[in-house]
Design an enzyme around this catalytic site. Structure first.
Site, PDB file in Angstrom:
ATOM      1  CD  GLU A  67      -2.593   0.795   2.662  1.00 46.65           C
ATOM      2  OE1 GLU A  67      -3.274   2.039   2.983  1.00 46.65           O
ATOM      3  OE2 GLU A  67      -2.543  -0.058   3.247  1.00 46.65           O
TER       4      GLU A  67
ATOM      5  CD  GLU B 151      -5.578   6.893   5.068  1.00 42.72           C
ATOM      6  OE1 GLU B 151      -6.441   6.974   4.709  1.00 42.72           O
ATOM      7  OE2 GLU B 151      -5.053   6.673   5.644  1.00 42.72           O
TER       8      GLU B 151
ATOM      9  CD1 TRP C 290     -11.736   6.937   4.288  1.00 42.89           C
ATOM     10  CD2 TRP C 290     -11.806   6.109   5.704  1.00 42.89           C
ATOM     11  NE1 TRP C 290     -10.490   6.251   4.706  1.00 42.89           N
ATOM     12  CE2 TRP C 290     -10.714   6.432   6.268  1.00 42.89           C
ATOM     13  CE3 TRP C 290     -12.603   5.495   7.595  1.00 42.89           C
ATOM     14  CZ2 TRP C 290      -9.687   5.750   7.354  1.00 42.89           C
ATOM     15  CZ3 TRP C 290     -11.159   5.196   8.514  1.00 42.89           C
ATOM     16  CH2 TRP C 290      -9.720   5.571   8.137  1.00 42.89           C
TER      17      TRP C 290
ATOM     18  CB  THR D 228      -9.171   4.614  14.903  1.00 46.11           C
ATOM     19  OG1 THR D 228      -8.754   4.129  14.939  1.00 46.11           O
ATOM     20  CG2 THR D 228     -10.383   5.374  12.829  1.00 46.11           C
TER      21      THR D 228
END
Length: 393
Positions: A160, A164, A252, A263
């Site tokens: 990956e 972001e 998201w 998170t």
């Protein structure tokens, strides 16, 4: 920084994951009746065997369908005719270049990835796999605490490369990379962006070669990662993204009550579903302009016996595991049945080309965090417990 597989898991969960599914990993492979292991660690058949199918955890290496090779192309967004819903896509990469889940729309010649109230947002995946190359896009990010925008490369063995953006910080972009999904919190880096990322267009670019990865913002190199810097003496290998990967873009929700505290903190707090964009438009959104994909040649040492797709020939999940082939990328059946019946799937006017439709469709088919919990009671605790132990940038 939260790994992007979390966003994939949240967004696709509402369509693909139902209770009682068999979980999979490299140490617990899928059974023959549900042979394909998704990127979310769950076994299935049919569409589970397409993009995102991890051959290392599937019943056999050939359980996953071959991945279509890269196609150099510039994408604009007059409509969504080149986009297929991921619940009906059967692997024909000549018919569509993009797969969608969630609520994509077009407006003023741009793509809108929307996240209406209490939904899990939108994911757009290109269905052609780069084996090194350059990707770029003009993007205006979303805004608001708890909401994340992403522009990444992701391989089927979870290599990956990320950009972001956290919606509570509109002057910073975060970069990261992962090798086979192994979490290493020294891999990330954050960089200033000159102007507000929601109000202003910026061009974000990833240049990925066998020797280095460079992240650019508006033509300026913000970070370069040499492959040599990823050597791991313990495992005696380079922990460097090196397998065919597809471009994925998303919005998201990271700030929900059911999301681990770490998170939520990383994302700037819980989502405000009554913020100004929700009140004005009925959704959070990311705006995407022109997207460019430039394919590079495979590694000089690559095993190339065909030129339309790639497969894995061993379980190591390295560039030496990949073979070029001319095998078919499509499912044999053209009558795949998924969890959402045709009568329940609300068609959109002009292929969901209006943002207004995204709101009305979400209102009639909402997916909330509590519903997600019910959809996969076996998987959710495992994911959440693992995430709760992580330290986020």
């Amino acid at each position: 920084m939260a790994p992007f597989w979390l966003s994939l898991w949240l967004i696709t969960l509402s369509v693909h994951i139902a209770a009682g599914k068999t979980l999979c990993s490299t140490s617990s492979k899928c059974p023959s009746e549900t042979p394909c292991c998704s990127q979310f660690g769950e076994c299935g058949a049919d569409m589970y065997c397409l993009g995102g199918c991890d051959p290392r955890s599937s019943f056999s290496l050939d359980s996953c369908l071959p991945a279509p090779v890269c196609k150099s192309k510039t994408y604009t967004w007059e409509n969504l005719d080149n986009v297929a819903n991921n619940t009906v896509y059967l692997g024909n990469a000549t018919a569509h270049d993009w797969l969608s889940s969630g609520y994509p729309a077009v407006e003023d010649g741009n793509l809108l990835m929307t996240m209406p109230n209490a939904t899990v947002g939108t994911l757009m995946s290109n269905n052609h796999y780069l084996w090194y190359g350059r990707i770029s896009a003009r993007i205006k990010t979303t805004r608001g605490q708890g909401v994340v925008s992403a522009f990444i490369l992701m391989s089927d063995v979870q290599d990956e490369i990320d950009f972001e953006w956290v919606g509570s910080d509109l002057e910073t972009v975060e970069t990261n990379f992962y090798f086979q999904g192994v979490l290493n919190y020294t891999n990330g880096g954050s960089f200033a962006v000159a102007n507000n990322t929601f109000e202003n267009w910026h061009t974000y670019e990833i240049d990925w070669t066998p020797d280095a990865i460079t992240w650019y913002v508006d033509g300026e190199a913000k970070r370069t990662l040499p492959k040599d810097a990823t050597w791991n003496a313990t495992s005696n290998q380079y922990m460097y993204p090196q397998t065919p990967s597809r471009l994925q873009m998303s919005i998201w929700p990271a700030g929900t009550p059911d999301t681990p505290e770490g998170t939520v903190e990383w994302a700037g707090g819980l989502i405000d579903w009554n913020n100004e964009d929700m009140q004005k438009h009925g959704y959070y959104y990311v705006t995407v302009g022109e997207v460019n994909i430039e394919c590079y040649e495979p590694p000089s040492s690559a095993n190339i016996t065909g030129y339309t797709a790639t497969i894995y020939t061993d379980y190591a999940g390295l560039d030496t595991s990949v073979q070029g082939t001319n095998k078919s990328t499509t499912l044999k059946s053209d009558t795949i049945v998924d969890d959402v019946s045709a009568s329940e799937r609300k068609p959109s006017p002009d292929h969901a080309s209006s943002a207004e439709f995204a709101v009305s469709n979400a209102a009639s088919n909402p997916v909330t965090a509590p519903q997600i919990t019910c959809l996969s009671r076996a998987l959710l605790p495992i994911v959440l417990v693992a995430l709760a132990a992580f330290t986020f940038f």
